[in-house]
Design a protein around this motif. Structure first.
Motif, PDB file in Angstrom:
ATOM      1  N   HIS A   6       0.832  -1.212   0.000  1.00 19.97           N
ATOM      2  CA  HIS A   6       0.000   0.000   0.000  1.00 19.97           C
ATOM      3  C   HIS A   6       0.865   1.259   0.000  1.00 19.97           C
ATOM      4  O   HIS A   6       2.057   1.236   0.344  1.00 19.97           O
ATOM      5  N   ASP A   7       0.247   2.387  -0.389  1.00 16.53           N
ATOM      6  CA  ASP A   7       0.943   3.664  -0.345  1.00 16.53           C
ATOM      7  C   ASP A   7       0.738   4.320   1.019  1.00 16.53           C
ATOM      8  O   ASP A   7       0.202   3.710   1.952  1.00 16.53           O
ATOM      9  N   GLU A   8       1.131   5.587   1.131  1.00 14.35           N
ATOM     10  CA  GLU A   8       1.100   6.254   2.432  1.00 14.35           C
ATOM     11  C   GLU A   8      -0.305   6.482   2.975  1.00 14.35           C
ATOM     12  O   GLU A   8      -0.495   6.642   4.188  1.00 14.35           O
ATOM     13  N   ILE A   9      -1.333   6.486   2.111  1.00 11.56           N
ATOM     14  CA  ILE A   9      -2.699   6.703   2.590  1.00 11.56           C
ATOM     15  C   ILE A   9      -3.501   5.397   2.681  1.00 11.56           C
ATOM     16  O   ILE A   9      -4.677   5.414   3.020  1.00 11.56           O
TER      17      ILE A   9
END
Length: 497
Positions: free
Chosen positions: A364-367
């Motif tokens: 996943h990304d940062e959000i």
């Protein structure tokens, strides 16, 4: 690929297009219905899942009625036309509905789909001679028609609903059904020689009036059931018990060999319920997962996250010809890859599709969002599994049950989807986000945890199905040795030459 189509019966093209347009209309509605309940009616996610499950249950449980009408009263062809007219009326009514009148329109759609759904496949089954080696390839291509319609609908429908409103999507569905009806009228001569006793029966005006009255009352009752989910569940289980009892009664009247084949068909239908519970996740939990935790971008192009449901249809269309070629090659080499093994393999592949989604939590990304390519890959496996299970369900019915009750048992096959409306909603409910959790990393963990459990349980079931497959195959093989040709698929007068 063109040769595969040309090798099919003459009526195949007409039935192919008929199913394509009907599925285009249906999936245009289904693709946006879960979020429609949330945004238009103010339902919670759990209520939306269960209402959608009730809609699916009614849509497919009423297929038994359509199958019975096609077999014994109206005939297959008249029931198809009546179903198309009823469905188009339901879609146009839904486009204009306000408030609780939405459920009256949905009730009409349930009845229309019930009339229509079993009969095109029943009509197609009658186009093949007994022991016709084209059957599995033909039904795989036929299943592709379903997914051409769904692919286009699931891509366009959410975009139109988002940019212009839900009413325009529903109106588009009605137009699709009108095109399907026009297609049938222009090409009905291709099935003119396929006539059962019911097809040849004359229906009086009084009988038509009574039928229309009954369908109207059934539509109103369906609308009531959509607003009373618990009652719908209880009635569904009661209906299942009655239908199952009648099926076993019919089996008891058959010869020993016929009876064994009908029991095999019943076992395969029970296995199919598990698959359709997974399939039910596409318009529900997988749809909300895409909306909340997928970066809606493929190959640098932005995409409506709800339109990612169309990936299922894309993969079906891409894979169907190759699978049809594969079946044809196996037949040519006398290799028997029978339905019990196909069902087990399909479930195994579906398990991989959900286990892949579990792995997405580590990328996943940062959000808390993940790449849309995870869904692309997951849908690849789920679609391949679907081709091995759902696509061949109607072919399985055509092979294993007597021709005189094909429509009724086709309806039973679609009843597996009705049951999964509620079993699928129960599974989807585990992904419903608590009110204090917003889309992000926490929602990703909730979704992928449930998908991981789905994959693991499905994997165990697939192994068990694989172990049972040789036993079921033994009964099927016994049929091919012992049964006379006329007990196989279709009527002799129903073959298109």
């Amino acid at each position: 690929m063109l040769k595969l189509f040309q090798n099919q019966p003459r009526a195949f093209g007409m039935i192919f297009l008929l199913e394509l347009w009907e599925r285009f209309g249906f999936y245009s509605v289904q693709g946006v219905l879960t979020l429609f309940f949330i945004k238009h009616l103010g339902y919670s996610e759990i209520d939306s899942y269960y209402t959608f499950g009730a809609f699916s249950a009614l849509v497919y449980s009423l297929v038994v009625l359509g199958g019975y009408l096609g077999d014994h009263i109206l005939g297959v062809k008249r029931t198809i036309v009546l179903g198309l007219i009823t469905l188009s009326a339901g879609y146009f009514a839904l486009a204009m509905a306000q408030g609780t009148t939405v459920f009256l329109a949905l009730g009409l759609i349930c009845v229309g789909n019930g009339l229509f759904k079993a009969n095109p496949s029943n009509l197609l089954a009658k186009c093949y001679e007994p022991n016709d080696q084209r059957l599995h390839a033909g039904f795989t291509l036929y299943y592709m028609a379903i997914n051409v319609g769904s692919m286009i609908a699931l891509f366009i429908g959410p975009i139109i609903a988002t940019n212009y409103g839900y009413a325009y999507t529903y109106f588009m569905s009605g137009i699709g059904l009108i095109l399907g009806l026009i297609n049938y009228c222009l090409q009905r001569q291709t099935v003119a020689n396929i006539n059962s006793i019911a097809d040849r029966r004359k229906i009086t005006r009084i009988q038509w009036c009574l039928l229309f009255l009954g369908l109207g009352l059934l539509s109103v009752f369906s609308a009531y059931l959509l607003q009373h989910i618990v009652l719908t569940q209880n009635l569904l289980w009661g209906m299942i018990v009655c239908i199952l009892g009648y099926y076993l009664y019919l089996a008891q009247r058959e010869t020993k060999q016929h009876r064994a084949q009908m029991i095999v068909a019943l076992i395969l239908m029970l296995e199919a319920i598990i698959f359709f519970t997974l399939y039910q996740q596409m318009p529900t939990s997988l749809n909300l997962f895409a909306v909340n935790n997928i970066t809606p971008q493929i190959l640098g192009m932005g995409i409506n996250p709800q339109s990612l449901q169309s990936l299922n249809g894309v993969w079906i269309v891409v894979l169907s010809p190759f699978l049809a070629i594969f079946y044809t090659a196996l037949e040519r080499k006398k290799i028997n890859f029978s339905i019990p093994y196909k069902f087990a393999a399909g479930m195994l592949i579906c398990a991989l599709g959900f286990l892949i989604l579990f792995c997405s939590r580590y990328a996943h990304d940062e959000i808390g969002n993940v790449s849309a390519w995870w869904l692309v890959l997951s849908y690849f496996f789920q679609s391949l599994g679907e081709l091995l299970v759902s696509a061949l369900g109607v072919a399985m019915v055509a092979e294993l049950v007597p021709a005189t009750i094909t429509g009724f048992v086709m309806g039973m096959w679609f009843l597996t989807t009705a049951i999964s409306g509620f079993t699928g909603a129960t599974v989807s409910a585990y992904t419903a986000l608590p009110q204090h959790i917003k889309p992000g990393l926490e929602s990703l963990m909730i979704y992928t945890n449930v998908f991981g459990w789905i994959g693991l349980v499905t994997l165990i079931i697939a192994v068990f199905m694989g172990l049972c497959a040789p036993i079921l195959q033994a009964y099927i093989q016994e049929k091919k040795v012992l049964l006379m040709p006329e007990t196989q698929t279709g009527f002799s007068e129903g073959t298109a030459l």
